[in-house]
Design a protein around this motif. Sequence first.
Motif, PDB file in Angstrom:
ATOM      1  N   LEU A  75       4.770 -11.829  12.927  1.00  0.00           N
ATOM      2  CA  LEU A  75       4.677 -11.164  11.640  1.00  0.00           C
ATOM      3  C   LEU A  75       4.441 -12.261  10.544  1.00  0.00           C
ATOM      4  N   GLU A  76       4.861 -13.375  10.850  1.00  0.00           N
ATOM      5  CA  GLU A  76       4.518 -14.478   9.596  1.00  0.00           C
ATOM      6  C   GLU A  76       2.922 -14.731   9.601  1.00  0.00           C
ATOM      7  N   GLU A  77       2.292 -14.535  10.663  1.00  0.00           N
ATOM      8  CA  GLU A  77       0.473 -14.374  10.466  1.00  0.00           C
ATOM      9  C   GLU A  77       0.136 -13.357   9.733  1.00  0.00           C
ATOM     10  N   ASP A  88      -4.124  -6.581   3.841  1.00  0.00           N
ATOM     11  CA  ASP A  88      -4.009  -5.879   4.995  1.00  0.00           C
ATOM     12  C   ASP A  88      -2.835  -6.134   5.761  1.00  0.00           C
ATOM     13  N   GLY A  89      -2.295  -7.536   5.864  1.00  0.00           N
ATOM     14  CA  GLY A  89      -1.363  -7.833   6.871  1.00  0.00           C
ATOM     15  C   GLY A  89      -0.006  -7.306   6.114  1.00  0.00           C
ATOM     16  N   ARG A  90       0.100  -7.369   4.804  1.00  0.00           N
ATOM     17  CA  ARG A  90       1.094  -6.629   4.117  1.00  0.00           C
ATOM     18  C   ARG A  90       1.303  -5.257   4.189  1.00  0.00           C
ATOM     19  N   LYS A  91       0.138  -4.532   4.262  1.00  0.00           N
ATOM     20  CA  LYS A  91       0.174  -2.980   4.366  1.00  0.00           C
ATOM     21  C   LYS A  91       0.753  -2.705   5.694  1.00  0.00           C
ATOM     22  N   LYS A  92       0.337  -3.378   6.749  1.00  0.00           N
ATOM     23  CA  LYS A  92       0.677  -2.970   8.183  1.00  0.00           C
ATOM     24  C   LYS A  92       2.286  -3.507   8.090  1.00  0.00           C
ATOM     25  N   ILE A  93       2.806  -4.439   7.505  1.00  0.00           N
ATOM     26  CA  ILE A  93       4.299  -4.641   7.434  1.00  0.00           C
ATOM     27  C   ILE A  93       4.919  -3.618   6.718  1.00  0.00           C
TER      28      ILE A  93
END
Length: 447
Positions: A95-97, A104-109
């Motif tokens: 999750l940190e990665e 894109d990562g923040r949208k997934k979280i």
Amino acid sequence: MLTTIQNALKTKEIRMKLLYVLMALIVVRVGCNIPIPGVNSRVMEELFASNQSLGFLDVMTGGSFSRMSIFALNITPYITASIIFQLLTIAIPRLEEMQKDGEDGRKKINEYTRYLSIALAIIEGVAMIIGFRNQELFVDGGYTSMIVAVAALTAGAAFLMWLGEQITEKGVGNGISIILLINIVARIPSDLANLYDTYIKGALDNSNVTNAIVATVIILGVIIAMFVFIVFLQDGERRIPVQYAKKIQGRKVTGGQSSHIPLKVNTAGVIPVIFASSMMSLPVVIASFAGIQPATGPNATIFQKFLTLCSQSEWFKMGSWGEFKYTLGVVIYIALIIFFAYFYTSVTFNPLEISNNMKKQGGFIPGIRPGKPTTEYLTTVLNSIILIGAIGMIIVCVLPIFFSGAFGADVSFSGTSLIIVVGVVIETLKQLESLVIVRHYKGFLGN
């Protein structure tokens, strides 16, 4: 502040954003008054009248919890899910990665947060309905009414989550925070009316104008002083100076700038207070599901006395020393606020990472060597700031409880709600100011 609002209202684009927010908040308040089908709302009103410890939940939901409306869960599942993922981001490397991957990562979280919010809404809805079923909450005692109620609560929480995201995207500021703000503000007029009836109207009816004036001055003075204190607490920060070394790249000399690291005094925000209040009220809420109320009499059980210790409505009652001993619960409350302030800050703020980033960029704190000494210095400064912020939050949170217990000032808003109101208003005004500045830049470039 007034200048920012005036400039915002002069721009059509910002006016449309504000209008969208206003319409969305009207929908929220209308939904807070639509009861769940098959629910006897009078049962909830009597329960809240007899158990003031449930008032914290009612304030956060804008009164919809006591009415058992379709928005009774409000946005609490989403807030809980967001906090859980914020903590898991530190504990789980994957999750940190994802968080460091950018948009894109923040949208997934955020997508995972929505799924967890729905799951929490179902769990909270089932627990609430099963618990209050023993209080004869439903007109029809069958399982159909319970299923409909859980579905309505889950749908209401999901709709508010979606509406909050729409406000964020098409309106101004954080939509979730704005929904929480309007729910808290909706209870303030009734609280002020209660204060008027208790301390001012009685004096006027007895033709005692002097006491009425004194009571008015004291009430207004305390409210204004608390708001001013919270503003300073929210905006206060310690600025750590940072100097960047000069670098020669080709024929150009870069670097050499001076900057600073802003460390907010109230580093953890309102999260420690919410955690502490939730832990103190959790036993009382669970016991109320089973029909067990706090009690202090000679026939009271040990568990009922423990519930009284956890109940904020019993603190600072000085009618007798037998009642005063339950104020010891405030000591536990204060200890929890301090603990969660340090815990949450340690999870969300990493001095080692800040130190390493400064070292990579050629930055250093004047008088402090890069590396481990910088980490130790930041940790020392941060620990002192956390304590100051925690003490400020304790003053804000304990003062309304003291007036409620010692003088019978029956108000639903607490220090927690006041901190949320001031924090959201400040952030919304900053968002408006940034929109106005961007708009002016666009106009300048267009010319």
